[in-house]
Structure formats: C-alpha cells, structure tokens
Enzyme design. Sequence first.
Site, PDB file in Angstrom:
ATOM      1  N   LYS A   6     -14.548   2.782  -1.801  1.00 13.99           N
ATOM      2  CA  LYS A   6     -13.023   2.294  -0.608  1.00 13.99           C
ATOM      3  C   LYS A   6     -13.274   4.417   0.477  1.00 13.99           C
ATOM      4  O   LYS A   6     -13.340   4.022   1.843  1.00 13.99           O
ATOM      5  CB  LYS A   6     -12.186   2.337  -0.795  1.00 13.99           C
ATOM      6  CG  LYS A   6     -12.325   1.147  -1.843  1.00 13.99           C
ATOM      7  CD  LYS A   6     -11.035   0.568  -3.192  1.00 13.99           C
ATOM      8  CE  LYS A   6     -11.577  -0.999  -3.829  1.00 13.99           C
ATOM      9  NZ  LYS A   6     -10.554  -1.188  -4.454  1.00 13.99           N
TER      10      LYS A   6
ATOM     11  N   GLN B 159      -5.644   1.484  -7.903  1.00 17.04           N
ATOM     12  CA  GLN B 159      -6.543   0.352  -7.825  1.00 17.04           C
ATOM     13  C   GLN B 159      -6.129  -0.193  -9.474  1.00 17.04           C
ATOM     14  O   GLN B 159      -5.543   0.251 -10.276  1.00 17.04           O
ATOM     15  CB  GLN B 159      -8.417   1.767  -8.652  1.00 17.04           C
ATOM     16  CG  GLN B 159      -9.143   1.099  -9.171  1.00 17.04           C
ATOM     17  CD  GLN B 159     -10.296   0.056  -7.971  1.00 17.04           C
ATOM     18  OE1 GLN B 159      -9.966   0.400  -6.360  1.00 17.04           O
ATOM     19  NE2 GLN B 159     -10.652  -1.022  -8.385  1.00 17.04           N
TER      20      GLN B 159
ATOM     21  N   ASP C 139      -3.514  -3.475   0.885  1.00 21.02           N
ATOM     22  CA  ASP C 139      -4.584  -4.540  -0.395  1.00 21.02           C
ATOM     23  C   ASP C 139      -3.915  -5.896  -0.403  1.00 21.02           C
ATOM     24  O   ASP C 139      -4.411  -6.977  -1.241  1.00 21.02           O
ATOM     25  CB  ASP C 139      -4.609  -3.373  -1.285  1.00 21.02           C
ATOM     26  CG  ASP C 139      -5.640  -4.063  -2.249  1.00 21.02           C
ATOM     27  OD1 ASP C 139      -6.848  -4.645  -1.221  1.00 21.02           O
ATOM     28  OD2 ASP C 139      -5.792  -3.729  -3.119  1.00 21.02           O
TER      29      ASP C 139
END
Length: 286
Positions: A54, A98, A121
């Site tokens: 990422k 994450q 996200d």
Amino acid sequence: MPATRLDGKAYAKQIELALAERVTALKEQTGRTPILATILVGDDPASATYVKMKGNACRRVGMDSLKVTLPADTTTEQLLAKIAELNINPDVHGILLQHPVPSQIDERACFDAIAIEKDVDGVTCLGFGKMAMGEPAYGACTPQGIMYLLEQYGIELAGKHAVVVGRSAILGKPMAMMLLNADCTVTICHSKTQNLPQIVKQADIIVGAVGKPELIKKDWIKHGAVVVDAGFHPTENGGVGDIELRDMDDIASAFTPVPGGVGPMTINTLIRQTLEAAEKAATKNV
Ligand code: NAP
C-alpha cells in the site's frame, strides 16, 4: 466467443496514470503531498507485506505514506489513542488500519474511531451506513474496486440477479449493498445457506467472496453469467480463487482472472480514495 477478461491489473495501471496527474496538480495547487497513514499492529508477515504494498502504491502516484508500527501487545486504548492522534493530524488525509489486529484488541471499536473523512478504506459503521443509504462515503476497497471494474467494462447491472457468496463486513456485505444500489436484485449466501449450487445457478452476476479455494464449482454457473472472484489462494502454479475458473470461456460472458482481476483493484481503490480525501481537504482549506 471467448468470455471477456475483466483485467483489473491493466485497468489499475491505467487509473494510476490518471491519479499521478491529479496528485501533481494538487501538489502544485496546495504545496502539500497527500498522505495515507498505515497502522500495522504486531508482526504478521502477510499483513506487513500488504502494508508495504500500500505504501509502494502511494509512492507510485506521487503520494506518501506515514507508517505507524505498533507492538503485538498493544491494547485497544493505545491503538485508539494513536488513531485519535492521526484523526487530528492535518497532514494525514487517509487512515488504514491493517486487518486483522491481535485478538486482545477490539478491532471494531478501533475501525469506528477513524474519522469519517479519513476512512478511505471504508471500514467504519458510519461509512457503511452512508454508503448503503446512497450518501457520499468511501466504499470498502475490494467491493468498490469491483464496482469500478464492472463499470469500466460496461457490465449491465440494473435488473440483474446478483448472488454474493460471503457476508463479511469488508467484502460480502458492502458488495451486496453496492450491487443493490446499482439496481441489481441481490441474494447473499453464507456458511448456513442451503442449496448453494441451485442459488448460484440463478445468478446473472456471481461474486465469490468466501475465502475457500474453488468452493464455487464451474458446473453451478449459468451460461452467460458474469463471474467475479475476490479470492486468492497461492498454489504451485500461481494461485486459484474462490471460484473454479477453468473453462470460463465456454461458460461465462465475462470473468475476473485470478490473479490479475479483483486483487489489483483493491489497493488501487485505496489510493484513489486517499487522493479524493486530500482533494476534499484542500477545498476546505481554500
Ligand atoms: P471471511 O471474513 O472469512 O468471510 C467469508 C465468508 O464466506 C463468510 O461470510 C462465511 O459465512 C462465508 N462462507 C464460508 N464458508 C462458506 C460455505 N461453505 N458456503 C457459503 N458461504 C461460506 O472472508 P473475507 O475477508 O470476506 O474474504 C473472502 C475472500 O476474499 C477471501 O478469499 C479473501 O482472500 C478475499 N479477499 C480479497 C481481497 C483483495 O484485496 N483481493 C480483500 C479481501 C478479501 P459466515 O458468515 O456464515 O461465516
């Protein structure tokens, strides 16, 4: 006629070029670089790899990542404090926590602590609710990336029967809501669903989001269906998805290959949404 390959790898590359141009323009206009904060808790090697990918994707388009690494024994309170710090940091435009975090942490509470304008996200309950209600919000990146891919290839959705196999918070549920908002008739299947093959057989659009190698068999798929496979399971020959993709040319009208279909769209969507957040922040500061 062979089925259309929904080539996420090629499309993601194409989008990256356009994103890089927008990043350059934003930097010229504001003198600031869009930044994605990535939070990695613990030392899971797969998670570390995803976070690195990422960060690399950000740099490819001229953005930056702010890497936050926390030890495996981090508490919920400590992680919440870090998120609160990033929420008020004006240099940070997006926050990526994450998944998964170590089991002692309340992951849902931490996701929901991310400020809505930085939830690039698409993991907060608020963001999910807004997306489901058709209000502006960043979608969860994998299903949102799938929607972009279907749009790019001109796949018709209105009135089609979409069957989503899987109901996770990051994939199956938001996927189903996005397809519903695109006027599909949606069926959601899960581990307690009965007669899965018969339900899949009715699908004009089938999404495999189940996390089990080739669980969905090619014989279950209706002739001419659009087949979207979100899974990836490494094998000696490269990898397989959640759907048996052999012979798709004879069965499907279009399908996402594994690898190179859905996978590349996920990170691409994350950086796209981070840039959008940075552009919105710049408008507010003008
Ligand atoms: P997950 O959280 O494990 O959820 C799997 C879902 O599949 C659950 O809803 C589960 O039902 C359902 N399921 C399990 N066994 C089933 C069965 N036999 N029949 C019907 N449904 C069944 O997985 P996830 O995070 O959503 O990921 C799903 C897949 O997408 C995985 O292959 C993952 O690697 C992939 N993925 C890819 C990306 C990407 O960037 N490309 C990102 C995320 C995920 P219950 O709810 O009843 O347990």
